[in-house]
Design an enzyme around this catalytic site. Structure first.
Site, PDB file in Angstrom:
ATOM      1  N   LYS A 126      28.636  46.388  29.378  1.00  0.00           N
ATOM      2  CA  LYS A 126      29.856  45.956  30.101  1.00  0.00           C
ATOM      3  C   LYS A 126      30.405  44.748  29.466  1.00  0.00           C
ATOM      4  CE  LYS A 126      31.997  47.209  34.235  1.00  0.00           C
ATOM      5  NZ  LYS A 126      32.016  48.569  34.818  1.00  0.00           N
ATOM      6  N   ASP A 166      37.853  49.578  33.652  1.00  0.00           N
ATOM      7  CA  ASP A 166      37.376  49.063  34.990  1.00  0.00           C
ATOM      8  C   ASP A 166      38.588  48.436  35.488  1.00  0.00           C
ATOM      9  OD1 ASP A 166      34.411  48.829  36.567  1.00  0.00           O
ATOM     10  OD2 ASP A 166      35.413  46.780  36.528  1.00  0.00           O
TER      11      ASP A 166
HETATM   12  P1  NDP Z   1      41.659  48.906  39.816  1.00  0.00           P
HETATM   13  O1  NDP Z   1      41.895  47.918  38.998  1.00  0.00           O
HETATM   14  O2  NDP Z   1      42.160  50.311  39.560  1.00  0.00           O
HETATM   15  O3  NDP Z   1      41.446  48.894  41.293  1.00  0.00           O
HETATM   16  C1  NDP Z   1      40.855  47.949  41.839  1.00  0.00           C
HETATM   17  C2  NDP Z   1      41.362  47.793  43.162  1.00  0.00           C
HETATM   18  O4  NDP Z   1      40.428  46.782  44.169  1.00  0.00           O
HETATM   19  C3  NDP Z   1      42.454  47.220  43.481  1.00  0.00           C
HETATM   20  O5  NDP Z   1      43.334  47.739  44.701  1.00  0.00           O
HETATM   21  C4  NDP Z   1      42.558  45.838  43.781  1.00  0.00           C
HETATM   22  O6  NDP Z   1      43.559  45.010  44.425  1.00  0.00           O
HETATM   23  C5  NDP Z   1      41.247  45.789  44.465  1.00  0.00           C
HETATM   24  N1  NDP Z   1      40.408  44.640  44.222  1.00  0.00           N
HETATM   25  C6  NDP Z   1      40.029  44.048  43.011  1.00  0.00           C
HETATM   26  N2  NDP Z   1      39.691  42.663  43.223  1.00  0.00           N
HETATM   27  C7  NDP Z   1      39.425  42.551  44.441  1.00  0.00           C
HETATM   28  C8  NDP Z   1      38.921  41.472  45.438  1.00  0.00           C
HETATM   29  N3  NDP Z   1      38.352  40.246  44.769  1.00  0.00           N
HETATM   30  N4  NDP Z   1      39.215  41.572  46.741  1.00  0.00           N
HETATM   31  C9  NDP Z   1      39.811  42.603  47.288  1.00  0.00           C
HETATM   32  N5  NDP Z   1      40.268  43.778  46.388  1.00  0.00           N
HETATM   33  C10 NDP Z   1      40.114  43.571  45.200  1.00  0.00           C
HETATM   34  O7  NDP Z   1      39.857  49.372  39.422  1.00  0.00           O
HETATM   35  P2  NDP Z   1      39.101  50.459  39.751  1.00  0.00           P
HETATM   36  O8  NDP Z   1      39.738  51.342  40.978  1.00  0.00           O
HETATM   37  O9  NDP Z   1      38.930  51.133  38.299  1.00  0.00           O
HETATM   38  O10 NDP Z   1      37.661  49.940  40.207  1.00  0.00           O
HETATM   39  C11 NDP Z   1      37.224  49.670  41.478  1.00  0.00           C
HETATM   40  C12 NDP Z   1      35.917  49.374  41.777  1.00  0.00           C
HETATM   41  O11 NDP Z   1      35.370  50.723  41.404  1.00  0.00           O
HETATM   42  C13 NDP Z   1      35.140  48.441  40.773  1.00  0.00           C
HETATM   43  O12 NDP Z   1      34.076  47.842  41.715  1.00  0.00           O
HETATM   44  C14 NDP Z   1      34.776  49.144  39.731  1.00  0.00           C
HETATM   45  O13 NDP Z   1      33.717  48.409  39.108  1.00  0.00           O
HETATM   46  C15 NDP Z   1      34.037  50.540  40.137  1.00  0.00           C
HETATM   47  N6  NDP Z   1      33.937  51.698  39.189  1.00  0.00           N
HETATM   48  C16 NDP Z   1      35.190  51.969  38.576  1.00  0.00           C
HETATM   49  C17 NDP Z   1      35.095  52.955  37.619  1.00  0.00           C
HETATM   50  C18 NDP Z   1      36.092  53.657  36.999  1.00  0.00           C
HETATM   51  O14 NDP Z   1      36.064  54.693  36.410  1.00  0.00           O
HETATM   52  N7  NDP Z   1      37.413  53.036  37.078  1.00  0.00           N
HETATM   53  C19 NDP Z   1      33.741  53.546  37.373  1.00  0.00           C
HETATM   54  C20 NDP Z   1      32.564  53.071  38.221  1.00  0.00           C
HETATM   55  C21 NDP Z   1      32.994  52.077  39.189  1.00  0.00           C
HETATM   56  P3  NDP Z   1      44.423  44.283  43.665  1.00  0.00           P
HETATM   57  O15 NDP Z   1      45.549  45.400  43.086  1.00  0.00           O
HETATM   58  O16 NDP Z   1      45.191  43.219  44.598  1.00  0.00           O
HETATM   59  O17 NDP Z   1      43.817  43.465  42.478  1.00  0.00           O
END
Ligand code: NDP
Length: 445
Positions: A126, A166
């Site tokens: 990561k 991510d």
């Molecule tokens: P994105 O950046 O596309 O979206 C993240 C979302 O979570 C946004 O809505 C963001 O809001 C919100 N968010 C981020 N940080 C916080 C916080 N501290 N408190 C509240 N909301 C928060 O990321 P992904 O959708 O790709 O990832 C989401 C989760 O899924 C993560 O935990 C990631 O590790 C996990 N994941 C992702 C994979 C992938 O293929 N993308 C694979 C496996 C797991 P804002 O816009 O305000 O930042």
């Protein structure tokens, strides 16, 4: 040798001071493996546990870049190459101001087990930066990505370490990173996944984590002779994972009623339909706006600074970030009738919240199993790049579906406790065995 989880954890805390997210991730795994390890002492004699918690390599570097005002900014860059027993290091890059070594070590550690569960030949890693893409122009994001890759490129490669996206790293960032890698190394190769479709990306990769988590939910509900049809579903986040989880829930007849971002949550009791989801995708992926706009557009409630867990539901899919469900929120979910919690995000439930779900014997799908669809399709993207072919949407979706069913089956095999399936234990044991056996085969390395 350690005589208890507590003594093992004391050592972890002493050797990795201040890394609370990493401690939490290690505890979750070791606690659920402990009984199994007592019955299989050869892993303990070979010190597999002590080895598996130590990353093979940690790279930390300076990322200087220039903003649109011509000023120099400096961020921290990281790549944690955790374990390569099963294949090249594989795992995403996170760009978010909260990123630090502890968070990346927790994510890299989880990734090792997750990748093992997919059964594809991928080790775990990561990386990322404390850079915040929010509010930056495309030009600034490009400058940052180019500087980040100028250093990272010497440590990665299609046979060594293959990063993906991510939080904060989507198609735009992968494009800028890939362009810089190609320019410096003078090679067009599958060094990153999540690439654009016309330059080596795989169909279904953007959808894979969200779709996969919902396929996993479907399998869990099937064990209770239930389905998503007619179920009210809470979803947190509004990024990549949340968007495609929402889409698949709609496809399967469920009713998603919430989404959120780091500023707050919306609640749409009529359900988020395809049209409303298209609005969210445009808002988040193109305009890069806030979820609050949804509430304005559709006249629904917006909870400023809150998370969506106090709304009654059948199923909850946390898809935003780590530690976004605490003990009280878990109790509220159970009290309000939630029967199934499936983690689209990594480690969204804190340890006390997990205890609430396990004690109440509701269906609980841990992230390392439920969100493995993303990295699984990344693995399929690597295969397509190596073979220089591309599979159709249907082919990739079918492979994803089969992988999620198999992961579910592995969790059932190793997690059965009478009539209850402890998916957390099942995922940790199944993920561990493959990596541990490969490490034994490869000697003391
Ligand atoms: P994105 O950046 O596309 O979206 C993240 C979302 O979570 C946004 O809505 C963001 O809001 C919100 N968010 C981020 N940080 C916080 C916080 N501290 N408190 C509240 N909301 C928060 O990321 P992904 O959708 O790709 O990832 C989401 C989760 O899924 C993560 O935990 C990631 O590790 C996990 N994941 C992702 C994979 C992938 O293929 N993308 C694979 C496996 C797991 P804002 O816009 O305000 O930042």
């Amino acid at each position: 040798m350690y005589d208890s989880v507590a003594s093992f954890m004391d050592d972890i805390v002493n050797k990795n001071p201040g890394e609370k997210e990493f401690h939490q991730a290690v505890f979750e795994v070791v606690d659920s493996l402990w009984e199994f390890l007592q019955d299989h002492p050869h892993y303990m004699y070979a010190k597999i546990l002590e080895r598996i918690v130590e990353p093979e390599r940690v790279i930390m570097f300076r990322v200087p870049w220039r903003n649109d005002r011509g000023e120099i900014e400096i961020n921290k860059g990281y790549r944690v190459e955790f374990n390569s027993a099963l294949g090249p290091y594989k795992g995403g890059l996170r760009f978010h101001p909260s990123v630090n070594l502890s968070i990346l070590k927790f994510l890299g550690f989880e990734q090792v087990f997750k990748n093992s569960l997919t059964t594809l030949p991928m080790g775990g890693g990561k990386g990322g930066s404390n850079f915040d893409p929010k509010g930056k122009s495309d030009n600034e994001v490009m400058s940052f990505c180019q500087s980040f890759m100028t250093e990272l490129q010497r440590h990665i490669g299609p046979k060594t370490d293959v990063p993906a996206g991510d939080i904060g790293v989507g198609g735009r960032e992968i494009g800028f990173l890939f362009g810089q890698y190609k320019r410096i190394r003078n090679e067009f190769s599958g060094v990153l996944t999540g690439k654009g479709l016309n330059w080596g990306g795989s169909l279904i990769r953007p959808e894979a984590t969200g779709y996969g988590a919902v396929y996993f939910t479907q399998e869990m509900l099937k064990t209770k002779n239930e389905s998503l049809e007619g179920k009210t579903v809470l979803i947190s986040g509004s990024g990549n994972v949340a968007q495609y989880a929402t889409e698949k829930v709609i496809d399967l007849g469920g009713k998603p009623v919430t989404l959120s971002d780091s500023s707050g949550a919306i609640y749409d009791p009529d359900g988020i339909d395809r049209g409303k989801l298209a609005f969210v995708m445009e808002l988040k992926n193109v305009k890069r706006g806030r979820i609050k706009e949804y509430a304005k557009k559709y006249g629904v409630e917006y909870f400023d600074g809150e998370r969506p867990w106090n709304i009654p539901c059948d199923v909850a899919l946390p898809c935003a970030t780590q530690n976004e469900i605490n003990e009280d929120e878990a109790k509220t979910l159970v009290k309000n009738g939630c029967k199934c919690v499936v983690e689209g995000a990594n480690m969204p439930s804190d340890p006390k919240a997990i205890n609430v779900f396990l004690e109440n014997k509701i269906l609980f799908g841990p992230g390392k199993a439920a969100n493995a669809g993303g990295v699984a399709v990344s693995g399929l993207e690597m295969s397509q790049n190596s073979m220089r072919i591309s599979w159709s949407r249907e082919e990739v979706d079918e492979k994803l579906h089969v992988i999620m069913r198999n992961i579910h089956e592995s969790c059932v095999v190793h997690g059965k406790e009478g009539k209850f399936i402890n998916y957390l234990k099942g995922a940790n044991i199944a993920g561990f065995i493959k990596v541990a056996d490969a490490m034994l085969d490869q000697g003391v390395v």
